[in-house]
Design a protein around this motif. Structure first.
Motif, PDB file in Angstrom:
ATOM      1  N   GLU A  52     -44.621 -12.967  42.324  1.00 18.05           N
ATOM      2  CA  GLU A  52     -45.248 -11.637  42.323  1.00 18.05           C
ATOM      3  C   GLU A  52     -46.314 -11.529  41.243  1.00 18.05           C
ATOM      4  OE1 GLU A  52     -41.604  -8.814  43.954  1.00 18.05           O
ATOM      5  OE2 GLU A  52     -41.703  -9.329  41.823  1.00 18.05           O
ATOM      6  N   LEU A  53     -46.036 -12.086  40.085  1.00 16.91           N
ATOM      7  CA  LEU A  53     -47.002 -12.010  38.993  1.00 16.91           C
ATOM      8  C   LEU A  53     -48.213 -12.899  39.242  1.00 16.91           C
ATOM      9  CD1 LEU A  53     -44.673 -11.905  35.857  1.00 16.91           C
ATOM     10  CD2 LEU A  53     -46.058 -10.047  36.801  1.00 16.91           C
ATOM     11  N   ALA A  54     -48.021 -13.995  39.960  1.00 18.28           N
ATOM     12  CA  ALA A  54     -49.151 -14.862  40.295  1.00 18.28           C
ATOM     13  C   ALA A  54     -50.151 -14.115  41.172  1.00 18.28           C
ATOM     14  CB  ALA A  54     -48.664 -16.126  40.990  1.00 18.28           C
ATOM     15  N   GLU A  55     -49.633 -13.274  42.064  1.00 20.47           N
ATOM     16  CA  GLU A  55     -50.489 -12.507  42.969  1.00 20.47           C
ATOM     17  C   GLU A  55     -50.947 -11.186  42.356  1.00 20.47           C
ATOM     18  OE1 GLU A  55     -48.786 -11.945  46.806  1.00 20.47           O
ATOM     19  OE2 GLU A  55     -48.242 -14.054  47.049  1.00 20.47           O
ATOM     20  N   HIS A  56     -50.063 -10.585  41.551  1.00 22.29           N
ATOM     21  CA  HIS A  56     -50.371  -9.270  40.984  1.00 22.29           C
ATOM     22  C   HIS A  56     -50.013  -9.222  39.496  1.00 22.29           C
ATOM     23  CE1 HIS A  56     -50.927  -7.889  45.109  1.00 22.29           C
ATOM     24  NE2 HIS A  56     -49.720  -8.355  45.402  1.00 22.29           N
ATOM     25  N   PRO A  57     -50.750  -9.946  38.657  1.00 24.26           N
ATOM     26  CA  PRO A  57     -50.430  -9.940  37.220  1.00 24.26           C
ATOM     27  C   PRO A  57     -50.535  -8.558  36.593  1.00 24.26           C
ATOM     28  CG  PRO A  57     -52.577 -10.945  37.639  1.00 24.26           C
ATOM     29  CD  PRO A  57     -51.922 -10.780  38.963  1.00 24.26           C
ATOM     30  N   GLN A  58     -51.261  -7.646  37.259  1.00 23.54           N
ATOM     31  CA  GLN A  58     -51.411  -6.295  36.719  1.00 23.54           C
ATOM     32  C   GLN A  58     -50.099  -5.537  36.651  1.00 23.54           C
ATOM     33  OE1 GLN A  58     -52.774  -7.427  39.526  1.00 23.54           O
ATOM     34  NE2 GLN A  58     -52.599  -5.943  41.213  1.00 23.54           N
ATOM     35  N   LYS A  59     -49.049  -6.062  37.281  1.00 24.89           N
ATOM     36  CA  LYS A  59     -47.726  -5.445  37.141  1.00 24.89           C
ATOM     37  C   LYS A  59     -47.319  -5.356  35.677  1.00 24.89           C
ATOM     38  CE  LYS A  59     -45.625  -6.620  41.628  1.00 24.89           C
ATOM     39  NZ  LYS A  59     -45.051  -5.287  41.953  1.00 24.89           N
ATOM     40  N   LEU A  60     -47.844  -6.260  34.851  1.00 20.54           N
ATOM     41  CA  LEU A  60     -47.521  -6.258  33.423  1.00 20.54           C
ATOM     42  C   LEU A  60     -48.642  -5.667  32.582  1.00 20.54           C
ATOM     43  CD1 LEU A  60     -45.692  -9.678  32.837  1.00 20.54           C
ATOM     44  CD2 LEU A  60     -44.718  -7.423  33.315  1.00 20.54           C
ATOM     45  N   LEU A  87     -38.563 -31.025  31.029  1.00 16.44           N
ATOM     46  CA  LEU A  87     -39.944 -30.939  30.532  1.00 16.44           C
ATOM     47  C   LEU A  87     -40.800 -30.038  31.406  1.00 16.44           C
ATOM     48  CD1 LEU A  87     -42.225 -31.796  28.649  1.00 16.44           C
ATOM     49  CD2 LEU A  87     -42.542 -33.839  30.081  1.00 16.44           C
ATOM     50  N   SER A  88     -40.804 -30.300  32.706  1.00 19.95           N
ATOM     51  CA  SER A  88     -41.718 -29.568  33.596  1.00 19.95           C
ATOM     52  C   SER A  88     -41.387 -28.083  33.658  1.00 19.95           C
ATOM     53  CB  SER A  88     -41.706 -30.184  34.996  1.00 19.95           C
ATOM     54  OG  SER A  88     -40.438 -30.059  35.599  1.00 19.95           O
ATOM     55  N   SER A  89     -40.104 -27.730  33.578  1.00 19.05           N
ATOM     56  CA  SER A  89     -39.749 -26.307  33.623  1.00 19.05           C
ATOM     57  C   SER A  89     -40.346 -25.557  32.447  1.00 19.05           C
ATOM     58  CB  SER A  89     -38.229 -26.137  33.649  1.00 19.05           C
ATOM     59  OG  SER A  89     -37.632 -26.618  32.453  1.00 19.05           O
ATOM     60  N   ARG A  90     -40.370 -26.186  31.285  1.00 13.60           N
ATOM     61  CA  ARG A  90     -40.922 -25.549  30.098  1.00 13.60           C
ATOM     62  C   ARG A  90     -42.444 -25.477  30.152  1.00 13.60           C
ATOM     63  NH1 ARG A  90     -36.090 -27.108  29.294  1.00 13.60           N
ATOM     64  NH2 ARG A  90     -34.795 -26.343  27.560  1.00 13.60           N
ATOM     65  N   LEU A  91     -43.066 -26.567  30.573  1.00 10.68           N
ATOM     66  CA  LEU A  91     -44.525 -26.571  30.650  1.00 10.68           C
ATOM     67  C   LEU A  91     -45.022 -25.600  31.716  1.00 10.68           C
ATOM     68  CD1 LEU A  91     -45.367 -30.374  30.277  1.00 10.68           C
ATOM     69  CD2 LEU A  91     -45.079 -28.628  28.510  1.00 10.68           C
ATOM     70  N   THR A  92     -44.324 -25.556  32.848  1.00  6.58           N
ATOM     71  CA  THR A  92     -44.740 -24.662  33.929  1.00  6.58           C
ATOM     72  C   THR A  92     -44.628 -23.204  33.521  1.00  6.58           C
ATOM     73  OG1 THR A  92     -44.087 -26.266  35.627  1.00  6.58           O
ATOM     74  CG2 THR A  92     -44.274 -23.967  36.307  1.00  6.58           C
ATOM     75  N   ALA A  93     -43.486 -22.828  32.934  1.00  6.79           N
ATOM     76  CA  ALA A  93     -43.299 -21.432  32.522  1.00  6.79           C
ATOM     77  C   ALA A  93     -44.331 -21.025  31.478  1.00  6.79           C
ATOM     78  CB  ALA A  93     -41.889 -21.235  31.985  1.00  6.79           C
ATOM     79  N   THR A  94     -44.600 -21.910  30.521  1.00  7.71           N
ATOM     80  CA  THR A  94     -45.569 -21.601  29.471  1.00  7.71           C
ATOM     81  C   THR A  94     -46.971 -21.465  30.037  1.00  7.71           C
ATOM     82  OG1 THR A  94     -44.177 -22.773  27.866  1.00  7.71           O
ATOM     83  CG2 THR A  94     -46.446 -22.330  27.224  1.00  7.71           C
ATOM     84  N   ALA A  95     -47.336 -22.342  30.976  1.00 10.23           N
ATOM     85  CA  ALA A  95     -48.650 -22.252  31.619  1.00 10.23           C
ATOM     86  C   ALA A  95     -48.778 -20.957  32.411  1.00 10.23           C
ATOM     87  CB  ALA A  95     -48.867 -23.455  32.533  1.00 10.23           C
ATOM     88  N   ARG A  96     -47.701 -20.537  33.043  1.00 10.22           N
ATOM     89  CA  ARG A  96     -47.732 -19.278  33.793  1.00 10.22           C
ATOM     90  C   ARG A  96     -47.932 -18.084  32.865  1.00 10.22           C
ATOM     91  NH1 ARG A  96     -42.618 -20.519  37.894  1.00 10.22           N
ATOM     92  NH2 ARG A  96     -43.865 -21.369  39.619  1.00 10.22           N
ATOM     93  N   ILE A  97     -47.289 -18.122  31.714  1.00  7.12           N
ATOM     94  CA  ILE A  97     -47.484 -17.038  30.739  1.00  7.12           C
ATOM     95  C   ILE A  97     -48.952 -16.989  30.307  1.00  7.12           C
ATOM     96  CG2 ILE A  97     -46.911 -16.216  28.417  1.00  7.12           C
ATOM     97  CD1 ILE A  97     -44.663 -15.788  30.412  1.00  7.12           C
ATOM     98  N   ALA A  98     -49.538 -18.153  30.050  1.00  4.20           N
ATOM     99  CA  ALA A  98     -50.950 -18.205  29.653  1.00  4.20           C
ATOM    100  C   ALA A  98     -51.846 -17.610  30.732  1.00  4.20           C
ATOM    101  CB  ALA A  98     -51.356 -19.646  29.355  1.00  4.20           C
ATOM    102  N   GLN A  99     -51.557 -17.910  31.991  1.00  2.00           N
ATOM    103  CA  GLN A  99     -52.355 -17.383  33.100  1.00  2.00           C
ATOM    104  C   GLN A  99     -52.211 -15.875  33.237  1.00  2.00           C
ATOM    105  OE1 GLN A  99     -50.843 -19.742  36.324  1.00  2.00           O
ATOM    106  NE2 GLN A  99     -51.858 -21.627  35.624  1.00  2.00           N
ATOM    107  N   ILE A 100     -50.981 -15.386  33.066  1.00  4.13           N
ATOM    108  CA  ILE A 100     -50.739 -13.937  33.153  1.00  4.13           C
ATOM    109  C   ILE A 100     -51.506 -13.211  32.057  1.00  4.13           C
ATOM    110  CG2 ILE A 100     -48.984 -12.145  32.859  1.00  4.13           C
ATOM    111  CD1 ILE A 100     -46.997 -14.169  34.179  1.00  4.13           C
ATOM    112  N   VAL A 101     -51.415 -13.729  30.828  1.00  7.84           N
ATOM    113  CA  VAL A 101     -52.105 -13.098  29.706  1.00  7.84           C
ATOM    114  C   VAL A 101     -53.607 -13.084  29.944  1.00  7.84           C
ATOM    115  CG1 VAL A 101     -52.683 -13.363  27.256  1.00  7.84           C
ATOM    116  CG2 VAL A 101     -50.307 -13.587  28.006  1.00  7.84           C
ATOM    117  N   GLN A 102     -54.130 -14.186  30.439  1.00  6.67           N
ATOM    118  CA  GLN A 102     -55.576 -14.270  30.698  1.00  6.67           C
ATOM    119  C   GLN A 102     -56.017 -13.238  31.724  1.00  6.67           C
ATOM    120  OE1 GLN A 102     -56.884 -18.058  32.240  1.00  6.67           O
ATOM    121  NE2 GLN A 102     -59.008 -17.698  31.683  1.00  6.67           N
TER     122      GLN A 102
END
Length: 301
Positions: A52-60, A87-102
Motif C-alpha cells: 500500500e505504501l509503495a503505491e500510496h506513500p502519502q498515507k504517511l 540480510l535481504s529482509s533488512r536491506l529491503t525494509a531499509t530501502a523501502r523506508i528510504a523510498q517512502i521518505v523520499q
C-alpha cells in the motif's frame, strides 16, 4: 506524535507499539500483510502494508517519526538460504523506508533504523562505544555493515542507527535459548566463558527508542545495550541465581557448534559495548546490571 513502526508485530516491535499507545501517540504499523485476525486494535492504532505504501506513500504524510525494526529473525540455523533471508529482509525494509521518505512532501524529522552491536566485530579484549571504528569479522558484522550503508540513503534531519545488543525477555529473542540449559539443570559457561555479552532489558530498549525519538540532540549510531556488559560466565551465573538453578555444567564450543551451527556465534563470541551516547544525553537505565534484569524477569511479584 504520529509514529510509524516497521516490524511493529515483532518481538521488540509489539512492546514498543504498546508503550507508544500508552503515551497516546498515533501509531501506524507497517507490515507485509496488514492487520491480522488476532492483531491488537485500539484508538490511535492503524495498519498499512508495504504494498500500500509503495503505491500510496502519502498515507504517511505528516508522520513525525519512523522506527524500522523489520527483519528476519536471526534465531535460526544459519543455512545459506537463512543468511540470505536475514540480510535481504533488512536491506529491503531499509530501502523501502528510504523510498517512502523520499516520496513524502513533509519528511519525518527522525528515523530510527535498527542495527546491531555486531558493528564493531568480535573481541574479548577491547571496549567499544559509538565512536569506535566498525569492523567485519563474521556474518553478523557483515550484515550490519550493509544494513547501515542502506540506512544512509534515508534522507531526514536525524537518522539514528540503533545498534542493538542481546535483548532480555523470558519469552522472546535469543534469551530463552540461553536460559534453556538452566531450566534443565544443566547450565554453565559456554565455550571459554570469557566472551562478552552486551545486553539490554526489553523495557529499556523500548524506553531508549522513545528517548531517541524525543531528544533532538540524539543522532547517528546509538548503542542499545546496558552500561554493564558481562562475560558469558557471569551472565550464566546471574541466570542460575535468578532461576535457582546450578551454574556448573560447562558446554564446550564444539558441542554448541554441532547443535546449532554457525548460530553458536551468538553464544560463543561477542563484544564489550558501552552506551556512551545514551548516557551522555541523560538516559537512565532501569536495569543497568544483569542482576537487576534477572531479578525483574524471574522474581518480581
Amino acid at each position: 506524535m504520529r509514529i510509524a513502526v516497521a516490524g511493529g508485530t515483532g518481538f521488540v516491535g509489539q512492546a514498543l507499539v504498546k508503550a507508544l499507545l500508552e503515551r497516546r501517540d498515533e501509531v501506524w504499523i507497517i507490515s507485509r500483510s496488514g492487520r491480522g485476525q488476532n492483531s491488537p486494535v485500539g484508538k490511535g492504532l492503524h495498519y498499512v502494508t508495504w504494498s500500500e505504501l509503495a503505491e500510496h506513500p502519502q498515507k504517511l504524510e505528516g508522520i513525525d517519526a519512523i522506527i524500522n525494526l523489520a527483519g528476519e529473525s536471526i534465531n535460526q540455523r544459519w543455512t545459506a538460504q537463512a543468511k540470505q533471508r536475514i540480510l535481504s529482509s533488512r536491506l529491503t525494509a531499509t530501502a523501502r523506508i528510504a523510498q517512502i521518505v523520499q516520496a513524502l512532501k513533509g519528511k519525518p524529522k527522525v528515523v530510527v533504523n535498527a542495527s546491531g552491536i555486531s558493528a564493531y566485530g568480535l573481541s574479548t579484549t577491547e571496549t567499544f562505544d559509538e565512536y569506535s571504528p566498525t569492523a567485519v569479522t563474521d556474518f553478523l558484522s557483515e550484515v550490519v555493515k550493509q544494513w547501515e550503508k542502506a540506512a544512509d540513503a534515508i534522507k531526514v534531519e536525524r537518522l539514528i542507527k540503533l545498534r542493538v545488543g542481546v535483548v532480555l525477555n523470558k519469552t522472546g529473542g535469543a534469551f530463552p535459548l540461553m536460559a534453556l540449559p538452566y531450566k534443565l539443570f544443566g547450565g554453565g559457561r559456554m565455550g571459554s566463558g570469557q566472551q562478552w555479552i552486551s545486553w539490554i532489558h526489553l523495557e529499556d530498549i523500548v524506553r531508549l527508542i522513545i528517548f531517541c525519538v524525543d531528544q533532538p540532540n540524539v543522532s547517528g549510531p546509538v548503542n542499545a545495550s546496558a552500561p554493564e556488559p558481562v562475560t558469558n560466565d557471569s551472565f550464566g551465573r546471574a541466570i542460575g541465581k535468578a532461576m535457582h538453578r546450578p551454574h556448573w555444567f560447562p558446554v564446550p564450543a564444539f558441542i554448541m557448534k554441532a547443535a546449532v551451527g554457525e548460530l553458536a556465534t551468538l553464544l560463543l563470541d561477542g563484544q564489550r559495548a558501552l552506551p556512551r551516547v545514551a548516557l551522555d544525553n541523560g538516559f537512565t537505565f532501569r536495569y543497568p546490571t544483569v542482576e537487576s534484569a534477572m531479578q525483574h524477569m524471574y522474581n518480581k511479584s
